[in-house]
Design an enzyme around this catalytic site. Structure first.
Site, PDB file in Angstrom:
ATOM      1  N   GLU A 131       0.806  -1.400   0.006  1.00 42.82           N
ATOM      2  CA  GLU A 131      -0.022  -0.083  -0.133  1.00 42.82           C
ATOM      3  C   GLU A 131       0.851   1.268   0.019  1.00 42.82           C
ATOM      4  O   GLU A 131       0.403   2.430  -0.427  1.00 42.82           O
ATOM      5  CB  GLU A 131      -0.988   0.015   1.152  1.00 42.82           C
ATOM      6  CG  GLU A 131      -0.197   0.256   2.550  1.00 42.82           C
ATOM      7  CD  GLU A 131      -1.195  -0.191   3.816  1.00 42.82           C
ATOM      8  OE1 GLU A 131      -2.111  -0.739   3.593  1.00 42.82           O
ATOM      9  OE2 GLU A 131      -0.769   0.212   4.802  1.00 42.82           O
ATOM     10  N   ASN A 132       2.031   1.058   0.394  1.00 38.63           N
ATOM     11  CA  ASN A 132       2.771   2.363   0.606  1.00 38.63           C
ATOM     12  C   ASN A 132       3.582   2.667  -1.039  1.00 38.63           C
ATOM     13  O   ASN A 132       4.271   3.542  -0.995  1.00 38.63           O
ATOM     14  CB  ASN A 132       4.155   2.268   1.459  1.00 38.63           C
ATOM     15  CG  ASN A 132       4.892   1.003   1.572  1.00 38.63           C
ATOM     16  OD1 ASN A 132       4.359   0.037   1.094  1.00 38.63           O
ATOM     17  ND2 ASN A 132       6.233   0.967   1.334  1.00 38.63           N
TER      18      ASN A 132
END
Lengths: 279, 216
Positions: free
Chosen positions: B47-48
């Site tokens: 997700e980063n």
């Protein structure tokens, strides 16, 4: 032509509303000369590069500050360090995924009581946040990570907000507008903007075009669009015209100032990476 | 992580298909990457801001600026790409992630999950949990059947706050695999070293047996 630029939130009473916008009394807003851009009219390109101290001075009491990073990765550690020794940097509202790590990055500003309000998605990895929050020193607003990123994007894109399925039916939906669209429920989210964004990039040219490095990109390109003043801390500064235009991620009109990084996450940052729980 | 955790991760990995873009939650779900069946090429979304996260590097090859959502060092797999947080979550919410594997505190009888907050404590972290739940095409819950205190994690109603209204599609424990339909849980599989009796006595919600299981 020399244009004057207000130092965000440096003087005067102001209020920060729910969406992070501020109201400043114009008469009290301090003015500061921006680096001269008049070279542009004569075909010469004026550099946006300033010193770390000059950049830190742009953060005034009560400023709403966007700070890039996922944990410490992609966080402007040099600029944060400079805020530690700045008298004016206090009572800050931070918009950042986390509040750094315990005693590191924004976590250090928290320990120095410079942050009074934090808007972000994941504070659990820094127990100091819980402690300050329970002490009543730190107001916290929790936003799902995707909603946080999109609210910043919307703020930078001139949108009045957006509807998202994320969070519908949860505690974070309390008191929020719910709307049915094509048979599905969505929550309304307002945009986020800041007085100043402190971001971290890899390479900048003197005009302010930016490229990024691996997962240190994260929130930085979004924050570059959503603040009155944008300062990019970078590993390397090159002449305008050097970067391949196809590789530029943040185009220069978004960026006001560039500073050179003096602190970079080294392999000695190992222990920081051991703390699981980025959210 | 102990062998039970790896066992659950292995059972989850059996449900992955070639070409899947998968997002693994922190903790137990992360282990799924170690058990992807041979010949099944999947792409790890983190997700980063990355798709194509590769395995943990050797200590001397750690790049501190190349991490996954658990802030653990990763590498670049073939065809890796980086992007901003807003794009990462646009990808998640927009249905471009095939499978999210999530850990849970509890699952209710309709397959709805609680995995982000504990009642009575200030809520200080949500991260990407709610986005992944609403956005991923398939949501697989990877969890031990019981808590450390020996209480069932599958419950009539969650006492912890829900992560969202959307139910999971599959619930995989070391004892059983359940699918979820509109009426609730369907027992799809019993682990080789477990029994229907054990599963029944440790799953205090009504569930049906799948047609395949009835045929056995």
């Amino acid at each position: 032509m020399s244009r004057a630029l207000r130092i965000p939130g440096s003087k005067g009473q102001k209020e920060v509303s729910q969406d992070g916008r501020r109201r400043v009394d114009d008469e009290n807003g301090a003015m500061v000369e921006a680096p001269r851009m008049d070279g542009l009219s004569s075909g010469r390109i004026e550099s946006k590069v300033i010193s770390v101290e000059e950049a830190a001075a742009l953060v005034g009491p009560g400023s709403t500050v966007m700070v890039g990073g996922f944990g410490l990765v992609g966080s402007p550690l040099t600029l944060i360090e400079a805020l530690l020794s700045s008298e004016n940097a206090r009572g800050l509202t931070t918009i950042s995924n986390n509040v750094g790590e315990p005693g590191k990055g924004l976590g250090r500003l928290l320990l120095e009581s410079k942050i009074s309000r934090a808007i972000g998605s994941y504070f659990t990895s820094n127990p100091d946040v819980m402690e300050r929050h329970l002490d009543g020193e730190l107001e916290v607003r929790l936003v799902p990570q995707g909603t946080l990123a999109e609210a910043i994007r919307a703020g930078g894109a001139g949108l009045g907000g957006f509807y998202t399925k994320t969070g519908v039916g949860t505690d974070l939906a309390e008191g929020r507008e719910v709307r049915e669209i094509d048979g599905e429920l969505y929550l309304f989210e307002k945009p986020l903007r800041a007085d100043i964004a402190l971001i971290r990039a890899h390479r900048a040219d003197t005009l302010g075009n930016l490229t990024y490095y691996k997962t240190a990109r994260n929130f930085n390109p979004d924050m570059a669009t959503a603040a009155e003043v944008v300062v990019a801390e970078v590993d390397e500064i090159v002449e305008a015209g050097t970067l391949d235009p196809e590789h530029v991620v943040t185009p220069h009109p978004y960026v006001d100032y560039v500073v050179r990084a003096e602190i970079t996450l080294g392999t000695d940052a190992g222990p920081l990476l051991d703390q699981a729980g980025g959210g | 992580m102990n062998s039970v955790m790896h066992d659950i991760a292995r059972r989850v990995a059996q449900h992955l298909e070639p070409g899947d873009v998968i997002n693994l939650g922190i903790g137990l779900p992360t282990l799924v990457a170690d058990h992807v069946p041979e010949g099944v090429k999947v792409f790890l979304h983190t997700e980063n801001g990355m798709v194509g996260a590769g395995p943990t590097p050797e200590p001397e090859k750690v790049d501190p600026q190349l991490i996954n959502a658990g802030k653990l060092p990763v590498t670049e797999d073939v065809g890796a790409a980086y992007f901003s947080s807003s794009e990462s979550f646009a990808m998640i919410r927009g249905g471009h992630v095939s499978v999210a594997v999530l850990g849970v505190l509890q699952v209710d009888r309709l397959g709805r999950i609680a995995n982000w907050a504990i009642p009575g404590k200030p809520i200080l972290g949500v991260g990407g949990a709610m986005d992944l739940l609403v956005g991923a095409k398939t949501v697989i819950v990877a969890t031990t059947h019981l808590t450390k205190k020996g209480e069932p994690k599958i419950v009539e109603e969650c006492s912890f706050p829900l992560t969202g209204a959307r139910p999971a599609d599959l619930i995989v424990t070391e004892h059983a695999t359940f699918s979820v339909d509109e009426e609730g849980l369907v027992l799809e599989e019993i682990a080789p070293d477990s029994t229907l009796e054990w599963v029944r006595s440790h799953t205090p919600v009504p569930f049906r047996n799948s047609a395949a299981l009835e045929a056995v």
